[in-house]
Enzyme design. Structure first.
Site, short mmCIF file in Angstrom:
data_model
loop_
_atom_site.label_atom_id
_atom_site.label_comp_id
_atom_site.label_asym_id
_atom_site.label_seq_id
_atom_site.Cartn_x
_atom_site.Cartn_y
_atom_site.Cartn_z
N ASN A 12 0.79 -1.24 0.00
CA ASN A 12 0.00 0.00 0.00
C ASN A 12 0.82 1.28 0.00
O ASN A 12 0.26 2.37 -0.10
CB ASN A 12 -1.02 0.01 1.16
CG ASN A 12 -2.00 -1.12 1.05
OD1 ASN A 12 -2.62 -1.28 0.00
ND2 ASN A 12 -2.12 -1.95 2.07
N ARG A 19 -3.62 7.45 -0.12
CA ARG A 19 -4.19 6.66 0.96
C ARG A 19 -4.17 7.44 2.28
O ARG A 19 -3.16 8.05 2.63
CB ARG A 19 -3.44 5.32 1.11
CG ARG A 19 -2.09 5.43 1.81
CD ARG A 19 -1.37 4.11 1.94
NE ARG A 19 -1.85 3.28 3.02
CZ ARG A 19 -1.05 2.56 3.83
NH1 ARG A 19 0.26 2.57 3.65
NH2 ARG A 19 -1.57 1.83 4.78
N ASN A 75 10.38 0.26 4.88
CA ASN A 75 9.08 0.50 5.48
C ASN A 75 8.22 -0.71 5.06
O ASN A 75 7.73 -0.75 3.94
CB ASN A 75 8.46 1.80 4.99
CG ASN A 75 7.13 2.08 5.69
OD1 ASN A 75 6.54 1.18 6.28
ND2 ASN A 75 6.67 3.32 5.63
N GLU A 99 14.47 0.46 9.96
CA GLU A 99 13.03 0.39 9.71
C GLU A 99 12.44 1.80 9.80
O GLU A 99 12.75 2.54 10.74
CB GLU A 99 12.40 -0.52 10.78
CG GLU A 99 10.91 -0.68 10.66
CD GLU A 99 10.32 -1.38 11.90
OE1 GLU A 99 10.91 -1.28 13.00
OE2 GLU A 99 9.28 -2.02 11.77
C1 DQA Z 1 3.20 2.32 8.15
C2 DQA Z 1 2.44 1.90 9.41
C3 DQA Z 1 1.78 0.56 9.23
O1 DQA Z 1 1.08 0.18 10.40
C4 DQA Z 1 0.81 0.59 8.06
O2 DQA Z 1 0.24 -0.68 7.85
C5 DQA Z 1 1.44 1.11 6.83
C6 DQA Z 1 2.29 2.29 6.93
C7 DQA Z 1 3.78 3.74 8.29
O3 DQA Z 1 4.62 4.09 7.46
O4 DQA Z 1 3.40 4.49 9.20
O5 DQA Z 1 1.21 0.62 5.73
O6 DQA Z 1 4.28 1.43 7.96
#
Ligand code: DQA
Length: 142
Positions: A12, A19, A75, A99
């Site tokens: 995503n 989003r 990420n 991360e």
């Molecule tokens: C995310 C936080 C995650 O919980 C979420 O599912 C994402 C984005 C962030 O960048 O804050 O897809 O990794």
């Protein structure tokens, strides 16, 4: 010698800018990456990036770049909270891995509070929005 960092995005994150913009902002990844690349040029850091919505494809990519780059920013998106397979892969890389999360996980739903990747990454940067990537690059470079 040029230092090479790969930025890896999980599910995503190809939809940044579209989003849940109240949480993730309105900038697209392409716009964020353009800023990172400008930093890379100044600092002799070559950047590449990869995104997939598929767990195994992310693992295949990380296994491939293990011998090709000097560090990884990842990420993992929602896989942070679910993927033991991705965690095991990161644990086996011969690279420093940082991360990154755009949002501050601890301020969100309880299911986001735990990250399997945090257990094996050198560090986690969360809650700084797109600036987190820049901070991660600077840490890896140092
Ligand atoms: C995310 C936080 C995650 O919980 C979420 O599912 C994402 C984005 C962030 O960048 O804050 O897809 O990794």
């Amino acid at each position: 010698m040029t230092f090479h960092i790969s930025i890896v995005h999980g599910p995503n994150l190809n939809w940044l800018g579209k989003r849940e913009t109240a949480i993730y902002g309105t900038q697209t990844w392409e716009a964020i990456f353009a800023g990172l690349q400008a930093w890379g040029k100044k600092n002799e850091v070559a950047l590449s990036w990869f995104q997939s919505n598929h767990e195994g494809v992310l693992i295949d990519y990380l296994q491939k770049v293990d011998s090709e780059v000097d560090g990884v920013l990842i990420n993992p998106g929602a896989y942070s909270h679910t993927s033991i397979a991705l965690r095991d892969c990161v644990a086996s890389l011969d690279l420093p891995v940082i991360e990154i999360h755009l949002s501050k996980l601890q301020k969100r739903e309880a299911f986001r509070h735990h990250s399997y990747i945090a257990e094996v990454a050198q560090a986690t940067i969360a809650g700084f929005g797109p600036k987190g990537y820049m901070l991660g690059l600077e840490l890896l470079k140092r």
